[in-house]
Design an enzyme around this catalytic site. Structure first.
Site, mmCIF file in Angstrom:
data_model
loop_
_atom_site.group_PDB
_atom_site.id
_atom_site.type_symbol
_atom_site.label_atom_id
_atom_site.label_comp_id
_atom_site.label_asym_id
_atom_site.label_seq_id
_atom_site.Cartn_x
_atom_site.Cartn_y
_atom_site.Cartn_z
ATOM 1 N N HIS A 159 11.600 21.158 15.187
ATOM 2 C CA HIS A 159 11.798 22.998 15.253
ATOM 3 C C HIS A 159 9.997 22.515 16.032
ATOM 4 C CE1 HIS A 159 10.203 26.447 15.116
ATOM 5 N NE2 HIS A 159 8.738 26.444 14.471
ATOM 6 N N TYR A 212 6.052 22.588 18.453
ATOM 7 C CA TYR A 212 3.899 23.207 18.144
ATOM 8 C C TYR A 212 3.561 21.757 19.756
ATOM 9 C CZ TYR A 212 5.930 26.276 15.223
ATOM 10 O OH TYR A 212 6.543 27.293 14.361
ATOM 11 N N HIS A 217 14.909 34.297 23.412
ATOM 12 C CA HIS A 217 14.255 33.701 22.504
ATOM 13 C C HIS A 217 13.937 32.175 23.265
ATOM 14 C CE1 HIS A 217 11.581 32.529 19.766
ATOM 15 N NE2 HIS A 217 11.968 32.305 19.091
ATOM 16 N N PHE A 218 14.253 31.483 23.059
ATOM 17 C CA PHE A 218 13.113 30.476 23.409
ATOM 18 C C PHE A 218 12.643 29.823 24.653
ATOM 19 C CE2 PHE A 218 17.311 27.788 23.176
ATOM 20 C CZ PHE A 218 17.035 27.264 24.791
ATOM 21 N N HIS A 219 13.100 30.812 25.597
ATOM 22 C CA HIS A 219 12.747 30.709 27.179
ATOM 23 C C HIS A 219 11.807 31.435 27.246
ATOM 24 C CE1 HIS A 219 16.943 28.751 28.468
ATOM 25 N NE2 HIS A 219 15.750 28.596 29.685
ATOM 26 N N ARG A 278 26.330 31.257 23.002
ATOM 27 C CA ARG A 278 25.012 30.225 24.061
ATOM 28 C C ARG A 278 25.308 29.457 24.946
ATOM 29 N NH1 ARG A 278 21.257 26.990 20.097
ATOM 30 N NH2 ARG A 278 19.771 25.903 22.265
ATOM 31 N N ARG A 279 26.104 28.421 24.530
ATOM 32 C CA ARG A 279 26.590 27.197 25.272
ATOM 33 C C ARG A 279 27.818 27.123 25.735
ATOM 34 N NH1 ARG A 279 23.592 24.070 20.190
ATOM 35 N NH2 ARG A 279 21.871 23.711 21.307
#
Lengths: 539, 175
Positions: free
Chosen positions: A217, A221, A368-370, A431-432
């Site tokens: 995670h 950041y 989301h993470f893209h 997803r994968r």
């Protein structure tokens, strides 16, 4: 090392980052095309998973690490007006990380590491891949040390003075990344390397995933910090205003450090080997770590409003139109904030203890993470590059118009790519996967989104090429006459700061205690559980 | 130190919003029993077939004397066994599943039936299916080159039909 000499160091980092980026963008285009199933000639699960693994490592590890390092050196030298603590060490870090990247790339391109960027055991890669990944991380530790020590050297020369925000932010990030990367470093050194070399037969997958969650995670950041630092210190000034509050910016960055790392279990909600109480504890921290992003959105928007009004904008929304939308870093900042607010909303859903089961490991997560990574973080990397390039090369940007086209097309492409992915995730697509052979009516509902994501992929790849072409061409233009960097001044001048807002030492120890509380028992349990001969730890 | 009053209000609002979210999530976890699988239970994945619970003959759906429904499954490259599972609508179903080889995940879209299957550990979760219908159960964690083809079926049927199907099965076995 003077400012002029340091330019080579910074440009070297940025170029490795952006070359990795453009290669990864091409792989991305291949992946959406292959995955859609519309081009039978492209179908190959073998090549697809090799490509996804390479795309993830290049984007997530190489682009980000090299960019964050280069940006840290830039901020240190330009904001402190002094050389780095040890330029030799900075170059050493660069070469170690580069050798690591090359080793990992050899394994990936040779098909010896098609285990995705998360490299979850018991899928196994060649030892070369683990070694390369380790060297990349070790190289970045030189940077962590450089950030903290350069700040310390400046403080000794300027007792009692507030450290410039740009430097402070990078020192917080250096500390954050060092603590963050220890999780994956422990996993690779004590579990994956000995196991892939054949010294041990088995690994405890529960422990491996727990250690990886420690890194998984907060690594975001580490990627995000350069973007936030630029939003605080470069964008307000480029927009013609001031930073709304220097102190609140520091509080936000410190919150990211303290709450960012000890919350990795929201990646493990659906894993059976951690008890419910620990997952809930990690969830509370996950929600708290959204607060600094709320603060950042407020402070940066307020700074932009100030700039808009100084430029003559009137009324409730008039200041928005008055902003210099043509300035690349301001444009990047506005687009980043917009995409962050959409992506952040999705993140809160992922973080939800119970709602997570509807979206875990669906294409929603990829969407989301893209949005957060490519839409918020990487678009700021572009903005930063356009802003610093004339100062680093001494030459004017080849084309500001091209830069604007590139930024807009990237943001639009990212919306066209990720909105369908969110929809696909809610419609249950995993997803994968490289193809959708499922015999169920559900698959038919996916079709339109499968087409849209290819359109997104094409726009994004063109945009990626525009970036690299523009930056390369900018090495051979007229003299820019750009002088030293000047960072945004706060509205209220900083005269004195509490010690805890002017250094990282205290917060480092707060983080250590928080880590012991949230990861101590969950890691310790693997040494007491009867795991039927799967070695938790091996040397 | 200077913090603008407006910024202070915004910060308080943000923290309140987050704390409220946690309270709501915590409430529903306890009240509606919506929790992720968290049983921390180890098993020897290489010897699943020798255990009583996960031996081939014992996989599938069982109804206890008190009416509780239990499902036992095994995940192995590249399938979930048994290939079709039929469960009743509106009744809490407890599912236990173990992996015989690598990491897998399974998810029936539109339901809370979602868990990782980790070698060396047993996953257990309790799900109430509110809607009837046939759902694909797809592997959602990369497990090797056959991963895309790893899926099975879940049938959610009305309660009376479920009871009938169980009797049918018993007759079939006796015959």
């Amino acid at each position: 090392m003077s400012r002029v000499e340091s330019r080579g160091l910074i440009l070297a980092h940025f170029w490795v980052a952006f070359l990795a980026f453009v290669a990864a963008a091409l792989l991305g285009l291949y992946q959406v095309s292959e995955r859609s199933g519309l081009f039978p000639a492209l179908e190959s699960n073998h090549l697809y998973f090799q490509s996804v693994s390479t795309h993830g490592v290049l984007m997530g590890f190489v682009l980000t690490t090299f960019f964050a390092m280069g940006f840290g050196y830039y901020c240190a030298i330009e904001s402190l007006k002094r050389p780095l603590w040890s330029p030799g060490l900075a170059w050493t870090g660069f070469w170690v990380a580069l050798v690591g990247t090359v080793l990992a790339a050899v394994a990936l391109l040779g098909g010896q590491a098609s285990i995705l960027y998360t490299f979850y055991p018991p899928l196994q890669a060649s030892p070369l891949f683990y070694l390369g990944a380790t060297l990349l991380v070790v190289g970045s530790w030189f940077w962590c040390l450089e950030m903290v020590m350069t700040m310390r050297a400046w403080k000794q020369e300027h007792p009692g003075e507030p450290v410039p925000l740009a430097m402070f932010g990078n020192a917080v990030n250096g500390t954050l990344w060092f603590v963050t990367s220890l999780g994956v470093a422990l996993e690779v050194l004590f579990q994956l390397l000995p196991w892939s070399l054949g010294l041990k037969e088995t690994v405890d997958v529960g422990l491996a995933r727990t250690l990886f969650s420690w890194t998984l995670h907060a690594i975001v950041y580490f990627w995000l910090f350069p973007a936030y630092i630029a939003l605080y210190t470069l964008v307000p000034r480029a927009a013609g205003g001031r930073l709304f509050s220097d102190e609140v910016a520091r509080i936000a960055l410190i919150m990211l450090l303290v709450f960012g790392v000890p919350i990795g279990f929201h990646h493990l909600y659906m894993d059976p080997f951690q008890a419910a109480g620990w997952k809930f504890l990690h969830m509370t921290g996950t929600f708290m770590v959204a607060v600094p992003s709320f603060l950042t959105a407020f402070t940066v928007t307020a700074s932009l409003e100030l700039a808009g009004r100084l430029r003559g904008g009137k009324g409730l929304f008039g200041w928005i139109a008055a902003l210099p939308w043509t300035n690349p870093i301001v444009l990047a900042g506005i687009l980043a904030l917009l995409l962050l607010s959409v992506g952040g909303f999705g993140g809160l859903i992922n973080a939800s203890y119970s709602m997570n089961s509807l979206v875990h490991n669906t294409q929603w997560v990829t969407g989301h993470f893209h949005l957060i990574f490519a839409g918020t973080t990487v678009i700021m990397y572009f903005g930063i590059a356009y802003h610093v390039w004339p100062r680093l090369t001494g030459r004017a940007l080849f084309s500001e118009k091209l830069a604007r086209i590139q930024l807009w097309s990237w943001a639009i492409g990212m919306v066209v790519l990720t909105f369908p992915w969110h929809a696909l995730g809610l419609q249950g697509q995993p997803r994968r996967i490289s193809t959708t052979p499922y015999d169920t009516p559900l698959v038919e509902t996916w079709q339109i989104n499968e087409v849209l994501m290819i359109v997104g992929g094409i726009i994004l790849f063109v945009s990626a090429v525009l970036l690299v072409v523009n930056l390369a061409a900018s090495h051979a233009t007229r003299d820019s006459g750009a002088g030293a960097e000047s960072f945004a001044a706060p509205v209220q001048p900083l005269l004195r700061l509490p010690t805890v807002l002017n250094g990282v030492g205290f917060w480092f120890w707060v983080l250590v205690i928080y880590m012991v509380v949230s990861y101590g028992y969950p890691i310790g349990q693997f040494f007491v559980l009867d795991t039927h001969g799967a070695f938790p730890w091996s040397i | 130190m200077h913090v603008d009053p407006l910024e202070r209000k915004w910060a308080i609002l943000s923290v309140t919003l987050m704390v409220l979210s946690m309270v709501v999530l915590g409430f529903y976890a306890l009240e509606a029993n919506i929790r992720p699988p968290s049983n921390v239970e180890t098993i020897d994945s290489t010897r699943l077939h020798l255990t009583e619970e996960f031996a081939e003959d014992n996989l599938g759906v069982k109804t206890a004397a008190d009416g509780a429904v239990h499902v036992t499954m095994v995940a192995a490259r590249y399938g979930f066994f048994p290939r079709t599972v039929t469960v009743p609508q509106g009744v809490p179903v407890t599912i236990r599943i173990a992996s015989a080889d690598v990491l897998h995940g399974l998810h029936a879209p539109g339901t809370n039936f979602n868990t990782m299957v980790v070698p060396g550990y047993v996953s257990q979760l309790t799900v109430t299916f509110p809607r009837t219908g046939e759902f694909p159960v797809m592997c959602n964690e990369f497990c090797g080159l056959g991963h895309d083809y790893m899926w099975s079926r879940l049938k959610v049927v009305p309660k009376d039909q479920f009871r009938a199907s169980l009797k049918e099965e018993v007759r079939h076995e006796q015959g």
